[in-house]
Design an enzyme around this catalytic site. Sequence first.
Site, PDB file in Angstrom:
ATOM      1  N   LYS A   1      38.386  39.518  34.246  1.00 38.72           N
ATOM      2  CA  LYS A   1      39.833  39.746  34.106  1.00 38.72           C
ATOM      3  C   LYS A   1      40.244  39.752  32.642  1.00 38.72           C
ATOM      4  O   LYS A   1      41.072  40.562  32.223  1.00 38.72           O
ATOM      5  CB  LYS A   1      40.603  38.603  34.770  1.00 38.72           C
ATOM      6  CG  LYS A   1      40.779  38.696  36.240  1.00 38.72           C
ATOM      7  CD  LYS A   1      41.766  37.585  36.621  1.00 38.72           C
ATOM      8  CE  LYS A   1      41.876  37.418  38.099  1.00 38.72           C
ATOM      9  NZ  LYS A   1      42.811  36.336  38.438  1.00 38.72           N
TER      10      LYS A   1
ATOM     11  N   ASP B   1      47.159  36.572  39.818  1.00 36.96           N
ATOM     12  CA  ASP B   1      46.444  36.237  41.048  1.00 36.96           C
ATOM     13  C   ASP B   1      46.242  37.523  41.826  1.00 36.96           C
ATOM     14  O   ASP B   1      47.179  38.304  42.032  1.00 36.96           O
ATOM     15  CB  ASP B   1      47.177  35.196  41.892  1.00 36.96           C
ATOM     16  CG  ASP B   1      46.187  34.493  42.811  1.00 36.96           C
ATOM     17  OD1 ASP B   1      45.256  33.846  42.295  1.00 36.96           O
ATOM     18  OD2 ASP B   1      46.303  34.617  44.039  1.00 36.96           O
ATOM     19  N   THR B   2      45.000  37.738  42.213  1.00 38.92           N
ATOM     20  CA  THR B   2      44.634  38.996  42.854  1.00 38.92           C
ATOM     21  C   THR B   2      43.929  38.715  44.167  1.00 38.92           C
ATOM     22  O   THR B   2      43.163  37.753  44.279  1.00 38.92           O
ATOM     23  CB  THR B   2      43.700  39.802  41.914  1.00 38.92           C
ATOM     24  OG1 THR B   2      44.435  40.169  40.755  1.00 38.92           O
ATOM     25  CG2 THR B   2      43.174  41.069  42.587  1.00 38.92           C
TER      26      THR B   2
ATOM     27  N   THR C   1      43.531  32.187  32.646  1.00 33.78           N
ATOM     28  CA  THR C   1      42.426  32.596  33.506  1.00 33.78           C
ATOM     29  C   THR C   1      41.113  31.995  33.034  1.00 33.78           C
ATOM     30  O   THR C   1      40.945  31.712  31.850  1.00 33.78           O
ATOM     31  CB  THR C   1      42.280  34.137  33.543  1.00 33.78           C
ATOM     32  OG1 THR C   1      41.307  34.477  34.534  1.00 33.78           O
ATOM     33  CG2 THR C   1      41.844  34.717  32.205  1.00 33.78           C
TER      34      THR C   1
ATOM     35  N   ARG D   1      45.541  45.623  38.457  1.00 33.02           N
ATOM     36  CA  ARG D   1      45.789  44.822  37.247  1.00 33.02           C
ATOM     37  C   ARG D   1      46.339  45.692  36.127  1.00 33.02           C
ATOM     38  O   ARG D   1      47.226  45.279  35.384  1.00 33.02           O
ATOM     39  CB  ARG D   1      44.471  44.146  36.823  1.00 33.02           C
ATOM     40  CG  ARG D   1      44.602  43.179  35.664  1.00 33.02           C
ATOM     41  CD  ARG D   1      43.372  42.284  35.550  1.00 33.02           C
ATOM     42  NE  ARG D   1      43.199  41.494  36.745  1.00 33.02           N
ATOM     43  CZ  ARG D   1      42.251  41.725  37.671  1.00 33.02           C
ATOM     44  NH1 ARG D   1      41.367  42.676  37.507  1.00 33.02           N
ATOM     45  NH2 ARG D   1      42.189  40.980  38.750  1.00 33.02           N
TER      46      ARG D   1
ATOM     47  N   ASP E   1      34.277  44.852  43.269  1.00 30.06           N
ATOM     48  CA  ASP E   1      34.205  46.243  42.800  1.00 30.06           C
ATOM     49  C   ASP E   1      33.009  47.033  43.367  1.00 30.06           C
ATOM     50  O   ASP E   1      33.157  48.227  43.649  1.00 30.06           O
ATOM     51  CB  ASP E   1      34.180  46.297  41.261  1.00 30.06           C
ATOM     52  CG  ASP E   1      35.544  46.008  40.653  1.00 30.06           C
ATOM     53  OD1 ASP E   1      36.558  46.118  41.377  1.00 30.06           O
ATOM     54  OD2 ASP E   1      35.604  45.670  39.459  1.00 30.06           O
TER      55      ASP E   1
HETATM   56  P1  ITT Z   1      41.510  33.009  37.621  1.00 31.11           P
HETATM   57  O1  ITT Z   1      42.295  32.363  38.729  1.00 31.11           O
HETATM   58  O2  ITT Z   1      40.878  32.004  36.697  1.00 31.11           O
HETATM   59  O3  ITT Z   1      42.277  34.069  36.907  1.00 31.11           O
HETATM   60  P2  ITT Z   1      39.866  33.958  39.828  1.00 31.11           P
HETATM   61  O4  ITT Z   1      38.526  34.641  39.861  1.00 31.11           O
HETATM   62  O5  ITT Z   1      40.021  32.664  40.575  1.00 31.11           O
HETATM   63  O6  ITT Z   1      40.252  33.773  38.269  1.00 31.11           O
HETATM   64  P3  ITT Z   1      41.789  35.300  41.548  1.00 31.11           P
HETATM   65  O7  ITT Z   1      41.988  34.089  42.369  1.00 31.11           O
HETATM   66  O8  ITT Z   1      42.988  36.067  41.121  1.00 31.11           O
HETATM   67  O9  ITT Z   1      40.984  34.969  40.225  1.00 31.11           O
HETATM   68  O10 ITT Z   1      40.836  36.375  42.208  1.00 31.11           O
HETATM   69  C1  ITT Z   1      40.253  36.218  43.435  1.00 31.11           C
HETATM   70  C2  ITT Z   1      38.974  36.956  43.538  1.00 31.11           C
HETATM   71  O11 ITT Z   1      39.260  38.326  43.840  1.00 31.11           O
HETATM   72  C3  ITT Z   1      38.097  37.001  42.296  1.00 31.11           C
HETATM   73  O12 ITT Z   1      37.299  35.864  42.159  1.00 31.11           O
HETATM   74  C4  ITT Z   1      37.274  38.258  42.568  1.00 31.11           C
HETATM   75  O13 ITT Z   1      36.230  37.962  43.448  1.00 31.11           O
HETATM   76  C5  ITT Z   1      38.279  39.147  43.278  1.00 31.11           C
HETATM   77  N1  ITT Z   1      38.918  40.066  42.340  1.00 31.11           N
HETATM   78  C6  ITT Z   1      40.029  39.855  41.583  1.00 31.11           C
HETATM   79  N2  ITT Z   1      40.295  40.941  40.844  1.00 31.11           N
HETATM   80  C7  ITT Z   1      39.351  41.864  41.134  1.00 31.11           C
HETATM   81  C8  ITT Z   1      39.077  43.165  40.689  1.00 31.11           C
HETATM   82  O14 ITT Z   1      39.818  43.763  39.775  1.00 31.11           O
HETATM   83  N3  ITT Z   1      38.006  43.799  41.196  1.00 31.11           N
HETATM   84  C9  ITT Z   1      37.225  43.219  42.114  1.00 31.11           C
HETATM   85  N4  ITT Z   1      37.397  41.980  42.583  1.00 31.11           N
HETATM   86  C10 ITT Z   1      38.459  41.299  42.089  1.00 31.11           C
END
Ligand code: ITT
Length: 195
Positions: free
Chosen positions: A12, A68-69, A7, A180, A153
């Site tokens: 995260k 991935d979220t 990441t 997560r 959030d």
């Molecule tokens: P990595 O791929 O480097 O891990 P990223 O920010 O690109 O980081 P994601 O693609 O998984 O990660 O996440 C997509 C977006 O969703 C992230 O940039 C945040 O804006 C949002 N997000 C992810 N997890 C979250 C959480 O726990 N609370 C709030 N927003 C979240």
Amino acid sequence: MKIVFATGNRGKLREAAEILGEGFELVTPADMGITEEIPETGDTLKENSIQKAQYLYERMGCNCFADDTGLEVDALGGAPGVHSARYATDGHDFDANIVKLLAELAKVPDQPRTARFKSVVTLIIDGEMHFFEGTLEGKIAQERVGTQGFGYDPVFIADEAPGHTVAELGDEFKNRISHRGKALRAMAAWLRENS
Ligand code: ITT
């Protein structure tokens, strides 16, 4: 146990370190000198999660995991979903993403504001892939409140804590109920049993 978390997202990383606890030492791609952004071009959370973990495994040959979220908003047909990071702009602009989300919901004022975060974690151990998932149900607030957490959030109200956004709850409470937290605790349990 030392393990690489694929990441570049500091929020995260902070959460994962707290969720996994003292038994795990997390290393990031940056710690290993990887400065390029790891590609995520899949059509689903699972595809992106695999892509991030596989990229690092192939590049460094190390055991690792990726998360991935996405935020799925029912009134927006599941958007921003897999595009959550780049919803408003090409960068990871959390503020612009929130502004766009509230603007899109303002166009459908009669719709319910139900939504959920979904995380898919891919763990690669000795070349074998394992998957762990977690969901947090809730709804989108009318305006942004709170300064903790990251991403969406400040506008997400979890069913477990009505009346407050996740950005008001603090990491400890968030990690206990979050997408997560659920996925990474399942991964930690698997690792404890299998390694
Ligand atoms: P990595 O791929 O480097 O891990 P990223 O920010 O690109 O980081 P994601 O693609 O998984 O990660 O996440 C997509 C977006 O969703 C992230 O940039 C945040 O804006 C949002 N997000 C992810 N997890 C979250 C959480 O726990 N609370 C709030 N927003 C979240």
